[in-house]
Design an enzyme around this catalytic site. Structure first.
Site, mmCIF file in Angstrom:
data_model
loop_
_atom_site.group_PDB
_atom_site.id
_atom_site.type_symbol
_atom_site.label_atom_id
_atom_site.label_comp_id
_atom_site.label_asym_id
_atom_site.label_seq_id
_atom_site.Cartn_x
_atom_site.Cartn_y
_atom_site.Cartn_z
ATOM 1 N N LYS A 97 76.209 0.993 -26.231
ATOM 2 C CA LYS A 97 77.219 0.325 -25.084
ATOM 3 C C LYS A 97 78.121 1.423 -24.511
ATOM 4 O O LYS A 97 78.055 1.233 -23.304
ATOM 5 C CB LYS A 97 77.996 -0.747 -25.877
ATOM 6 C CG LYS A 97 77.351 -1.973 -26.281
ATOM 7 C CD LYS A 97 78.060 -2.910 -26.912
ATOM 8 C CE LYS A 97 77.259 -4.224 -27.342
ATOM 9 N NZ LYS A 97 76.352 -4.060 -28.327
ATOM 10 N N HIS A 116 80.563 -15.653 -30.701
ATOM 11 C CA HIS A 116 79.944 -14.635 -29.707
ATOM 12 C C HIS A 116 78.505 -14.719 -29.943
ATOM 13 O O HIS A 116 77.724 -13.883 -29.424
ATOM 14 C CB HIS A 116 80.412 -13.306 -29.953
ATOM 15 C CG HIS A 116 81.807 -12.965 -30.140
ATOM 16 N ND1 HIS A 116 82.645 -13.169 -29.070
ATOM 17 C CD2 HIS A 116 82.581 -12.519 -31.026
ATOM 18 C CE1 HIS A 116 83.994 -12.781 -29.271
ATOM 19 N NE2 HIS A 116 83.900 -12.445 -30.581
ATOM 20 N N ARG A 131 65.349 -5.248 -24.629
ATOM 21 C CA ARG A 131 64.128 -6.200 -25.171
ATOM 22 C C ARG A 131 64.128 -7.456 -24.591
ATOM 23 O O ARG A 131 64.837 -7.819 -23.708
ATOM 24 C CB ARG A 131 64.792 -6.249 -26.544
ATOM 25 C CG ARG A 131 66.046 -6.845 -26.728
ATOM 26 C CD ARG A 131 66.388 -7.181 -28.353
ATOM 27 N NE ARG A 131 67.749 -7.518 -28.440
ATOM 28 C CZ ARG A 131 68.296 -8.645 -28.034
ATOM 29 N NH1 ARG A 131 67.417 -9.688 -27.709
ATOM 30 N NH2 ARG A 131 69.635 -8.801 -28.192
#
Length: 666
Positions: free
Chosen positions: A124, A243, A299
């Site tokens: 990230k 989340h 992905r």
């Protein structure tokens, strides 16, 4: 020197995954004429994906690190079976650049992006720096290399609270914590690092300003080796818990046409920054006015079926075509959106026990037929065992219709028609969620589920006359089949007798209450007495294993299955499990040991959060278990003293093992 990846036609595919996604990939691979190879752990010897594949190779013990995450073993399995291509699915090694490179070094086609693309976008922090350079809008935050506590704390203080700490290499909500004040920061970092290292082998963190009441919108992209890069519209994934996505839909009901084009263009720009090849998803968060880049998942996503429904494109097939070195079959202007699709994730978990994972053997698995815009992607069936070692997702239920309202209605009906027994599932929770008035009105944000958790997981409905009658019918049907399994028995019409009338009492326990009903049967119509009410009663089995119940002139199709002293009932009022009290007094009451902290499921002790002798308030954390790759914190059941701790960090414990003991405050 690392070998460069090659994309070329292959005939044998190894699927480096398990469960639902392995089965999903096998179906598309088979349709394209590919020979398939499954891999499995010792816990998955009898799993559905193993049975579906042409060949299967044992990788090793149940823990993922010793089987599905062992790159050397997966490559060796491919060599042994002659597999020329590997599809990683999602999770496990799907975003592991070292694995993609190992495939290239072994001259095996990796069905996905290159290792370099994964490195650029999969972590990230570097991805955010790359997006910043490419002009993609970012949430204010810190994504630097320095990872010492002082640097992270200083960055957090500059960004301001509330903020989000998250694993740089993470996904699926693991290694992620919301921090609302400076005093919460260090404990959150410690916990998130521990979870990230266990899940991804990488404890690096990044920090972002937390967007209050956000929406989560993502764009499906795919690129080929000829320089073509397409977006396939967006998905709304706002309904989340911890989340992790729960409900996904496509297209987003939040965006208009202009906003849709803006976000899709931003996604193409993000993927184009690394000349992306393969299927991927660019994720954004919106505050209702602007959208900000979060991350790119290199992905296939769990929720890809909703995109497939609205575009008519098989994304796994396109992944294979890209891996073969072919051009994408369509151009951007040829991709057309039709209708609306909604997906619900079915998990083996108990929403009424803080979504604690449920493990065990599936004793029943019945789903509606996949017709009229309904699709069910699953990796389980009757007789399979849900293991504590892996993610608890059992299936995805996807519904399509011309409009959003119709798609939600179709999904709700499909959920109501699913029966899974042997493990606890979140199906009742999903049914309540998708029919919630605010969900139907699209008045949601990512905190919606947490705010409405009490309503969504509230007290179970109390069984009424219909459910009690259904339980009686289920018991009598089971007795009839046991007595005369091959013959049409008059017992199937509620205990018919040529002469005379008899009575039979049934006592059912549900929660803390008991209900008594009396069946009056024999010569003539049967009746069921509930309190002071007499109801005409009858039932007939139908061809699909359910029953048609007749009660006081109303006929309804129900499910009622008696297994020992437990009767599972599904009616239009919901699902119920009633305990049939032994009429001869053989039931034993469970002894409640509320002073003892018991392992609810098999797991690993990853943290001790209190010391022996500590005086604790009710709800104070005592220890943390890692169960199914998720951390579960066990807390004090009442105010008192922590008398004894009977475990240490690293212990592997089984369900029911006593881990600690409390002594009530005087």
């Amino acid at each position: 020197m690392a070998r460069s990846p090659s994309y070329r036609r292959f005939n044998t595919l190894l699927i480096a995954n398990r469960g639902e996604i392995a089965c999903r990939v096998i179906r598309s691979a088979r349709a394209m004429g590919l020979r398939t190879v499954a891999v499995y752990s010792e816990a998955d010897r009898e799993a559905l994906h193993v049975a579906m594949a042409d060949e299967a190779v044992l990788l090793g013990p149940a823990p993922a690190r010793d089987s599905y995450l062992d790159i050397g073993k997966v490559i060796a399995a491919a060599r042994r079976t002659g597999a020329e291509g590997i599809h990683p699915g999602y999770g496990f090694l799907s975003e592991n650049a070292a694995f993609a490179q190992a495939c290239a070094d072994a001259d095996i086609v990796f069905v996905g992006p290159t290792a370099a693309m994964m490195t650029a976008m999969g972590s990230k922090s570097p991805a955010k720096a790359l997006m910043e350079k490419a002009g993609v809008p970012l949430v204010p935050g810190y994504h630097g290399e320095a990872q010492d506590d002082a640097t992270l704390q200083g960055a957090a203080d500059r960004i301001g609270y509330p903020l989000l700490v998250k694993a740089s290499a993470g996904g699926g909500g693991r290694g992620m914590r919301i921090v609302r004040s400076a005093t919460e920061f260090v404990p959150a970092i410690v916990s998130a690092r521990r979870e990230a290292k266990a899940a991804f082998g990488d404890e690096r963190m990044l920090i972002e300003k937390y967007v209050e009441n956000p929406r989560h919108i993502e764009v499906q992209v795919i690129g080929d080796t000829h320089g073509n890069l397409l977006s396939l519209f967006e998905r709304e994934c706002t309904l989340q818990r911890r989340h992790q996505k729960v409900i996904e839909e496509a297209p987003s009901p939040t965006l208009n046409a202009a906003q849709r084009e803006t976000i899709c263009e931003a996604a193409r720009k993000a993927a184009g920054a690394v000349n992306y090849v393969g299927a991927g998803t660019v994720e954004f968060v919106s505050d209702g006015k602007e959208v900000f880049f979060i991350e790119m998942n290199t992905r296939l996503q769990v929720e890809h079926p909703v995109t497939e429904f609205i575009t008519g494109i098989d994304l796994v097939e396109w992944q294979f075509r890209v891996a073969f070195g072919e051009k994408l079959p369509l151009t951007q202007d040829q991709i057309v959106m039709k209708g609306h699709a909604v997906e619900a994730r079915v998990y083996a978990e108990n929403p009424n026990r803080n979504f604690m994972p449920s493990v065990g053997r599936i004793t029943a698995w019945q789903t509606p037929p996949e017709i009229d815009g309904l699709r069910i992607d699953s990796g389980y069936r009757k007789g399979d065992t849900v293991s504590p070692h892996y993610d608890a997702m059992l299936a995805k239920v996807i519904a399509w219709a011309e409009t959003r309202d119709a798609a939600i209605g179709r999904l709700a009906r499909a959920l109501d028609g699913i029966d899974v027994r042997g493990v606890v599932t979140n199906i009742p929770f999903l049914s309540t969620l998708v029919t919630h008035v605010d969900v139907c009105a699209n008045a949601i944000d990512t905190g919606f589920i947490e705010r409405h958790l009490t309503d969504l997981t509230g007290m179970a409905a109390v069984p009424g006359e219909t459910e009690l009658a259904a339980a009686v019918a289920g018991i009598m049907q089971a007795e009839s089949e046991a007595a005369r399994p091959d013959a049409a028995s008059p017992w199937r019409t509620a205990g018919w007798m040529p002469v005379g009338r008899r009575q039979r009492k049934f006592v059912f326990r549900h929660g803390q209450s008991e209900r008594e009903v009396t069946l009056v049967y024999g010569n003539g119509p049967a009746q069921l007495r509930v309190g002071d009410t007499n109801l005409a009663f009858g039932f007939e089995p139908d061809e699909v294993g359910s029953l048609t119940l007749s009660l006081d002139g109303m006929r309804s199709r129900i499910v009622s299955v008696a297994e020992g002293r437990e009767v599972y009932v599904r009616t239009r009022n919901g699902r119920f499990t009633l305990h049939w009290v032994d009429p001869f007094g053989g039931d034993d009451e469970e002894l409640a040991n509320e002073d003892r902290i018991i392992a609810p499921l098999p797991g690993i002790v990853v943290a001790l959060l209190a010391e022996e002798g500590a005086v604790l308030k009710r709800g104070a954390p005592i220890l943390t278990l890692e169960v199914m790759k998720m951390e579960q914190t066990l807390r004090a059941p009442f105010a008192g003293t922590l008398k004894t701790i009977r475990c240490k960090v690293g212990d592997i414990v089984q369900a029911g093992v006593e881990l600690a003991e409390m002594e009530p405050a005087v």
